[in-house]
Design a protein around this motif. Structure first.
Motif, PDB file in Angstrom:
ATOM      1  N   SER A   1       5.199  18.054  16.763  1.00 21.36           N
ATOM      2  CA  SER A   1       5.641  16.659  16.640  1.00 21.36           C
ATOM      3  C   SER A   1       5.125  15.774  17.779  1.00 21.36           C
ATOM      4  CB  SER A   1       7.167  16.591  16.567  1.00 21.36           C
ATOM      5  OG  SER A   1       7.763  17.248  17.674  1.00 21.36           O
ATOM      6  N   LEU A   2       4.545  16.370  18.806  1.00 14.46           N
ATOM      7  CA  LEU A   2       4.016  15.596  19.940  1.00 14.46           C
ATOM      8  C   LEU A   2       2.595  15.110  19.659  1.00 14.46           C
ATOM      9  CD1 LEU A   2       5.115  17.858  22.935  1.00 14.46           C
ATOM     10  CD2 LEU A   2       6.035  15.613  22.350  1.00 14.46           C
ATOM     11  N   PRO A   3       2.230  13.933  20.164  1.00 15.93           N
ATOM     12  CA  PRO A   3       0.832  13.510  20.074  1.00 15.93           C
ATOM     13  C   PRO A   3      -0.043  14.519  20.819  1.00 15.93           C
ATOM     14  CG  PRO A   3       2.217  11.720  20.888  1.00 15.93           C
ATOM     15  CD  PRO A   3       3.071  12.943  20.840  1.00 15.93           C
ATOM     16  N   GLY A   4      -1.233  14.740  20.315  1.00 21.96           N
ATOM     17  CA  GLY A   4      -2.129  15.749  20.880  1.00 21.96           C
ATOM     18  C   GLY A   4      -2.428  15.583  22.354  1.00 21.96           C
ATOM     19  N   TYR A   5      -2.456  14.346  22.845  1.00 16.75           N
ATOM     20  CA  TYR A   5      -2.806  14.145  24.256  1.00 16.75           C
ATOM     21  C   TYR A   5      -1.725  14.645  25.203  1.00 16.75           C
ATOM     22  CZ  TYR A   5       0.196  10.014  24.078  1.00 16.75           C
ATOM     23  OH  TYR A   5       1.267   9.169  23.917  1.00 16.75           O
ATOM     24  N   LEU A   6      -0.524  14.924  24.702  1.00 13.62           N
ATOM     25  CA  LEU A   6       0.555  15.424  25.549  1.00 13.62           C
ATOM     26  C   LEU A   6       0.569  16.954  25.641  1.00 13.62           C
ATOM     27  CD1 LEU A   6       3.560  13.152  24.491  1.00 13.62           C
ATOM     28  CD2 LEU A   6       2.183  12.994  26.562  1.00 13.62           C
TER      29      LEU A   6
ATOM     30  N   LEU B   1       9.733  12.515  17.719  1.00  9.38           N
ATOM     31  CA  LEU B   1       8.809  12.974  18.753  1.00  9.38           C
ATOM     32  C   LEU B   1       9.116  14.405  19.177  1.00  9.38           C
ATOM     33  CD1 LEU B   1       6.482  11.921  20.610  1.00  9.38           C
ATOM     34  CD2 LEU B   1       8.250  11.297  22.247  1.00  9.38           C
ATOM     35  N   CYS B   2      10.390  14.750  19.222  1.00  7.92           N
ATOM     36  CA  CYS B   2      10.823  16.020  19.793  1.00  7.92           C
ATOM     37  C   CYS B   2      11.328  17.035  18.767  1.00  7.92           C
ATOM     38  CB  CYS B   2      11.930  15.763  20.813  1.00  7.92           C
ATOM     39  SG  CYS B   2      11.491  14.563  22.083  1.00  7.92           S
TER      40      CYS B   2
ATOM     41  N   VAL C   1       8.608  14.277  28.707  1.00  8.80           N
ATOM     42  CA  VAL C   1       8.877  13.928  27.315  1.00  8.80           C
ATOM     43  C   VAL C   1       9.610  15.113  26.681  1.00  8.80           C
ATOM     44  CG1 VAL C   1       7.818  13.414  25.080  1.00  8.80           C
ATOM     45  CG2 VAL C   1       6.861  12.425  27.161  1.00  8.80           C
ATOM     46  N   CYS C   2      10.651  14.831  25.931  1.00 12.80           N
ATOM     47  CA  CYS C   2      11.423  15.862  25.223  1.00 12.80           C
ATOM     48  C   CYS C   2      12.040  16.883  26.175  1.00 12.80           C
ATOM     49  CB  CYS C   2      10.574  16.550  24.168  1.00 12.80           C
ATOM     50  SG  CYS C   2       9.901  15.422  22.935  1.00 12.80           S
ATOM     51  N   ASP C   3      12.508  16.424  27.324  1.00 15.16           N
ATOM     52  CA  ASP C   3      13.174  17.309  28.282  1.00 15.16           C
ATOM     53  C   ASP C   3      14.684  17.087  28.303  1.00 15.16           C
ATOM     54  OD1 ASP C   3      13.307  14.859  29.548  1.00 15.16           O
ATOM     55  OD2 ASP C   3      12.481  15.546  31.444  1.00 15.16           O
ATOM     56  N   ARG C   4      15.177  16.350  27.298  1.00 16.91           N
ATOM     57  CA  ARG C   4      16.604  16.037  27.116  1.00 16.91           C
ATOM     58  C   ARG C   4      17.147  15.074  28.166  1.00 16.91           C
ATOM     59  NH1 ARG C   4      18.056  22.101  25.430  1.00 16.91           N
ATOM     60  NH2 ARG C   4      17.212  21.954  23.336  1.00 16.91           N
TER      61      ARG C   4
END
Length: 160
Positions: A77-82, A70-71, A53-56
Motif C-alpha cells: 500500500s506504500l508508494p514505491g519511493y518509500l 497508505l498503511c 510513515v505508518c509507525d502508528r
C-alpha cells in the motif's frame, strides 16, 4: 431555454465533480533531513522521513502519514519511493534505511551491492570487513580504538 440552461448547468457541475474525483494522486516525495527519502504532508511544508510513515504516530498535522489507504497492506500500500526491497524478496525496509550504515535487511543488501548503490564510506566511517553483523562494510569511527574488535583485520583498533 430554462431547461437548456438547467441541463447545461448540471453538465458543468458534473464535469467539475468528476474532474475533482479523477485528480491525479498527489506526489508526496520529498527529501527529509540528512538527505533521506521522505513523505510530504498535506501542508506541503512538512517532510517526514520514510520510516516515520505508518509507525502508528501521526507526524503530519492531518494524520495523512497514518491513513488506512497508505498503511493498510504494508508494503504494497506504500508508494514505491518509500520502500527498499532487500535481496531476499520476503524482506523490505523503508527507503531511508538504505545506505544508513546499519544492516537493516539482515543480509547487508541495503548497504552493499548494486541494489543499494551506496556511496563509499563517509568521513565518519571506517571501511573494513566487520565482525559484527550490525554493520556491513563500514564501521562508525566512534568505535575505532575502543578496545573491541569490529573489523576482521583489527584495523579499527590499530589503523583507524
Amino acid at each position: 431555454s430554462a431547461a437548456v440552461l438547467l441541463v447545461l448547468a448540471a453538465a458543468v457541475g458534473l464535469a467539475v465533480a468528476l474532474g475533482l474525483l479523477l485528480r491525479a494522486p498527489v506526489n508526496r516525495f520529498c527529501t527529509a533531513s540528512k538527505n533521506r527519502t521522505g513523505f510530504l504532508c498535506d501542508d506541503s511544508a512538512t517532510c517526514i522521513p520514510a520510516s516515520q510513515v505508518c509507525d502508528r504516530i501521526s507526524d503530519c498535522r492531518n494524520g495523512e502519514d497514518e491513513q488506512e489507504k497508505l498503511c493498510g497492506d504494508l508494503p504494497r500500500s506504500l508508494p514505491g519511493y518509500l520502500v527498499f526491497r532487500c535481496s531476499n524478496p520476503a524482506y523490505w525496509v523503508y527507503a531511508d534505511r538504505r545506505c544508513n550504515g546499519l544492516n537493516d535487511c539482515g543480509d547487508c543488501s541495503d548497504e552493499m551491492g548494486s541494489l543499494a548503490d551506496c556511496p563509499p564510506c563517509g568521513s565518519e566511517w571506517w571501511s573494513c570487513s566487520p565482525v559484527f553483523y550490525e554493520y556491513c562494510s563500514c564501521v562508525p569511527r566512534r568505535l575505532c580504538r575502543d578496545g573491541i574488535q569490529h573489523c576482521l583485520s583489527w584495523s579499527d583498533e590499530y589503523i583507524c
